[in-house]
Design an enzyme around this catalytic site. Structure first.
Site, mmCIF file in Angstrom:
data_model
loop_
_atom_site.group_PDB
_atom_site.id
_atom_site.type_symbol
_atom_site.label_atom_id
_atom_site.label_comp_id
_atom_site.label_asym_id
_atom_site.label_seq_id
_atom_site.Cartn_x
_atom_site.Cartn_y
_atom_site.Cartn_z
ATOM 1 C CB CYS A 190 -0.933 0.002 1.203
ATOM 2 S SG CYS A 190 -0.092 -0.240 2.764
ATOM 3 C CG MET A 197 -1.973 -1.405 5.574
ATOM 4 S SD MET A 197 -0.601 -0.526 6.340
ATOM 5 C CE MET A 197 -1.213 1.142 6.236
ATOM 6 N N GLY A 244 -7.287 -6.515 6.253
ATOM 7 C CA GLY A 244 -6.030 -6.989 5.706
ATOM 8 C C GLY A 244 -4.897 -6.645 6.657
ATOM 9 N N GLY A 249 -12.029 -3.108 6.722
ATOM 10 C CA GLY A 249 -10.933 -3.775 6.021
ATOM 11 C C GLY A 249 -10.001 -4.414 7.028
ATOM 12 C CD GLN A 285 2.670 -2.908 7.674
ATOM 13 O OE1 GLN A 285 1.925 -3.809 7.317
ATOM 14 N NE2 GLN A 285 2.267 -1.656 7.771
#
Length: 389
Positions: A46, A179, A177, A175, A104
């Site tokens: 991202c 993040m 995922g 969301g 990450q």
């Protein structure tokens, strides 16, 4: 090493709009990399869109860049050789991240490498580059405490979000995922938070909600009849997912964080709501970078030290076949001179002894001027077969 290349754009180095254009184009028009490179590893997150390549013989970096990236896209950056390896190491060590030290990114680099391995696009050069970059990143993380574990892009917004929230407060993460999950875990640690997790597909989101003591809601239901929220975090790949119609239903909403790429929240829809979008997070990241100047300098020094050693390793690896041939040339010469008059073990010892000092010089030559210079020396000395690579 001179064929190693890295081409790309990142949020920090190109801005949100450039990254959005690159990411959208890359996902919808996968380029024919195999015509330009012998090996390749895309790094698509991202916050960055990059590809690490081993260029085919005869192709320049600029030729490949023009072939890969259409002229309507922002130009981005391109590195070759040692510069490409240095950039990859800085990325893996999270020194090029919007939020320095987020852990990450090293996982994302490793996962990109493993995915390329599974796809069969990794070769000797990209394997060496990624293994070296990840080794450097591990040392940086071990010796310089840039950020605590589980630091992410959301960590930049959390202090302000926490200050704006009432207690108790209802917060939704849309969301789940990578993040979104990191944001959810961070929010779940705050006292007085009723946490809702929202996702299009329920399986993983429900499991995460159960582990965090949160509630789950399908995305379709959330968009139609959302609970009244005090704060909202969006982290999906859907542009404009949360529009004015959604925000009109949220009378008590105080703060929204948009981690999505492209934008999940339309800024004009958030009247009266404090919005932390990627542009604002980038500014907060630069402020944090200034506070970390001393630690970042230590990290950069480690990268420089390790990179010097990596280049030595590569140079020695590159001339290893030539060194083998040089030793064989000494053995052959000794056999011609002394025949069967000495034992094979002694002949082997003499060959190694005679080769010792020239090899030290060869390694120095390769480090200073590249393995090609060492091969030229051996060839001109008659110690390397013509045509050897």
């Amino acid at each position: 090493m001179e064929r190693l290349a890295l081409i790309g754009v990142s949020q920090r180095r190109g801005g949100v709009e450039a990254l959005t254009l690159w990411s959208t184009w890359w996902q919808n028009h996968a380029p024919a990399i195999s015509t330009l490179a012998e090996e390749w590893v895309p790094i698509l997150t991202c916050n960055r869109c990059e590809v690490v390549l081993a260029l085919k013989e005869g192709l320049s970096l600029e030729q490949v860049r023009q072939a890969l990236i259409p002229p309507q896209l922002p130009r981005g950056y391109a590195y070759l050789g040692e510069a490409a390896l240095e950039h990859l190491a800085r990325v893996a060590a999270s020194l090029d991240s919007v939020n320095p030290g987020e852990d990450q990114i090293m996982r994302q680099v490793r996962q990109a490498f493993e995915a390329a391995q599974s796809a069969g696009s990794v070769g000797p050069l990209t394997h060496f580059a990624f293994q070296s970059a990840l080794r450097i990143a591990k040392r940086v993380r071990r010796e310089v405490e840039l950020a605590p574990a589980q630091t992410s892009l959301f960590s930049l917004a959390r202090p302000a979000l926490e200050a704006l929230l009432p207690r108790p407060a209802r917060v939704a993460v849309v969301g789940t995922g990578k993040m979104g999950s990191l944001a959810a875990r961070s929010l779940a640690a705050l006292p007085g938070i009723e946490l809702w997790l929202v996702n299009r597909t329920p399986e993983k989101a429900q499991a995460l909600a159960g582990s965090l003591g949160a509630r789950f809601m399908p995305l379709a239901d959330f968009l139609e009849q959302p609970p009244q929220l005090d704060a909202l975090v969006a982290a999906t790949p859907v542009e404009g997912l949360l529009d004015a119609r959604f925000f009109q239903k949220q009378a008590q909403l105080r703060v929204a964080v948009d981690l999505g790429m492209p934008r999940n929240i339309l800024p004009e829809a958030t009247k009266g709501v404090a919005l932390f979008d990627l542009n604002l997070l980038e500014r907060l990241g630069e402020e944090r970078r200034m506070r970390l100047r001393a630690d970042l300098a230590k990290a950069e020094l480690i990268v420089a030290e390790e990179l010097e050693q990596v280049m030595v390793e590569w140079a020695e690896r590159a001339i290893a076949p030539a060194i083998t041939q040089m030793r064989e040339a000494y053995r052959r010469t000794l056999r011609e001179l002394v025949g069967q008059r000495i034992e094979p073990e002694l002949l082997e010892q003499l060959a190694h002894r005679f080769a010792h000092f020239p090899l030290k010089g060869l390694r120095g030559l390769a480090r200073q001027h590249g393995p090609e210079a060492a091969e030229v020396f051996l060839r001109e000395s008659g110690l390397l077969e013509v045509g050897h690579v």
